[in-house]
Motif scaffolding. Structure first.
Motif, PDB file in Angstrom:
ATOM      1  N   GLU A   8       8.252  23.516  35.888  1.00  0.00           N
ATOM      2  CA  GLU A   8       7.453  22.490  34.927  1.00  0.00           C
ATOM      3  C   GLU A   8       6.583  23.051  33.980  1.00  0.00           C
ATOM      4  O   GLU A   8       5.973  22.605  32.994  1.00  0.00           O
ATOM      5  CB  GLU A   8       6.692  21.520  35.673  1.00  0.00           C
ATOM      6  N   ASP A   9       6.242  24.514  34.206  1.00  0.00           N
ATOM      7  CA  ASP A   9       5.368  25.355  33.358  1.00  0.00           C
ATOM      8  C   ASP A   9       6.303  25.820  32.216  1.00  0.00           C
ATOM      9  O   ASP A   9       5.393  26.216  31.328  1.00  0.00           O
ATOM     10  CB  ASP A   9       4.727  26.643  34.157  1.00  0.00           C
ATOM     11  N   ILE A  10       7.518  25.737  31.913  1.00  0.00           N
ATOM     12  CA  ILE A  10       8.427  26.605  31.250  1.00  0.00           C
ATOM     13  C   ILE A  10       7.887  26.090  29.687  1.00  0.00           C
ATOM     14  O   ILE A  10       7.680  27.200  28.732  1.00  0.00           O
ATOM     15  CB  ILE A  10       9.964  26.351  31.207  1.00  0.00           C
ATOM     16  N   GLU A  11       7.693  25.021  29.317  1.00  0.00           N
ATOM     17  CA  GLU A  11       7.468  24.551  28.088  1.00  0.00           C
ATOM     18  C   GLU A  11       5.908  25.192  27.605  1.00  0.00           C
ATOM     19  O   GLU A  11       5.811  25.503  26.426  1.00  0.00           O
ATOM     20  CB  GLU A  11       7.537  23.198  27.841  1.00  0.00           C
ATOM     21  N   ALA A  12       4.906  24.796  28.604  1.00  0.00           N
ATOM     22  CA  ALA A  12       3.611  25.457  28.483  1.00  0.00           C
ATOM     23  C   ALA A  12       3.668  26.910  28.226  1.00  0.00           C
ATOM     24  O   ALA A  12       3.129  27.547  27.049  1.00  0.00           O
ATOM     25  CB  ALA A  12       2.845  25.307  29.351  1.00  0.00           C
ATOM     26  N   LEU A  13       4.421  27.696  28.889  1.00  0.00           N
ATOM     27  CA  LEU A  13       4.623  29.172  28.806  1.00  0.00           C
ATOM     28  C   LEU A  13       5.249  29.399  27.338  1.00  0.00           C
ATOM     29  O   LEU A  13       4.896  30.558  26.746  1.00  0.00           O
ATOM     30  CB  LEU A  13       5.340  29.797  29.980  1.00  0.00           C
ATOM     31  N   ARG A  14       6.167  28.602  27.093  1.00  0.00           N
ATOM     32  CA  ARG A  14       6.999  29.076  25.802  1.00  0.00           C
ATOM     33  C   ARG A  14       6.045  28.895  24.643  1.00  0.00           C
ATOM     34  O   ARG A  14       6.128  29.700  23.849  1.00  0.00           O
ATOM     35  CB  ARG A  14       8.178  28.028  25.756  1.00  0.00           C
ATOM     36  N   ARG A  15       5.047  27.979  24.591  1.00  0.00           N
ATOM     37  CA  ARG A  15       4.170  27.478  23.511  1.00  0.00           C
ATOM     38  C   ARG A  15       3.226  28.915  23.481  1.00  0.00           C
ATOM     39  O   ARG A  15       2.896  29.387  22.428  1.00  0.00           O
ATOM     40  CB  ARG A  15       3.544  26.499  23.613  1.00  0.00           C
TER      41      ARG A  15
END
Length: 173
Positions: A8-15
């Protein structure tokens, strides 16, 4: 709070990463990562290739990774450390805390011998942090990459994370 990365962290890490791609020279990537690329990157970080996240108010605001240094078998015990902190979270010691925890993890892992960081030569903050944590300067490659209309060099830093008597044993495999 430091914890292992979760799906669930993937999108925040991508940003966080894509902000660095678009606005800094902390990475030499020129194109932002797509959600699919970031998912593939996430799946590659397991085992000795760890992903640690700093969570603030339920959201990942920084991360640090150990990634393969090179693809050849002889480099299996060498990992590359990277750390990225969201712009509004810098200056709070988060990057240092993540690096210290990641180095602690590396020291406990019998599969890791040395940790390498490749840092843009003008990133003096990152260079100072690595020096404070005991990394040794190994060399500079001048004009290694071209970004934002200029040539940039890279500095290599290294720290050994196992005991000298362990080194010979690892070299036998």
């Amino acid at each position: 709070m430091i914890r292992f990365g979760r799906e669930e962290d993937i999108e925040a890490l991508r940003r966080i990463y894509n902000d660095e791609v678009e606005h800094s020279v902390a990475t030499f990537d020129l194109d932002p990562r797509t959600p699919e690329e970031m998912e593939e990157w996430f799946r590659a970080h397991h085992g000795i290739h760890r992903l640690l996240v700093w969570e603030e108010a339920g959201e990942a605001v920084a991360y640090a990774t150990l990634s393969p240094y090179r693809q050849r078998k002889a480099f299996d015990a060498t990992v590359e450390l990277s750390v990225y902190v969201r712009q509004d979270q810098r200056g709070k010691g988060i990057g240092r805390a993540l690096m210290e925890k990641l180095l602690e993890e590396a020291r406990r892992d019998p599969g890791i011998h040395t940790v390498i960081s490749v840092i843009t030569s003008e990133n003096t903050g990152s260079i100072r942090l690595h020096q404070r944590l005991g990394f040794t300067f190994c060399g500079r490659i001048q004009q290694a990459g071209f970004k934002f209309g200029r040539w940039l060099g890279i500095d290599h830093y290294q720290i050994m994370v196992d005991e000298p008597e362990d080194m010979a044993e690892k070299g036998k495999s």
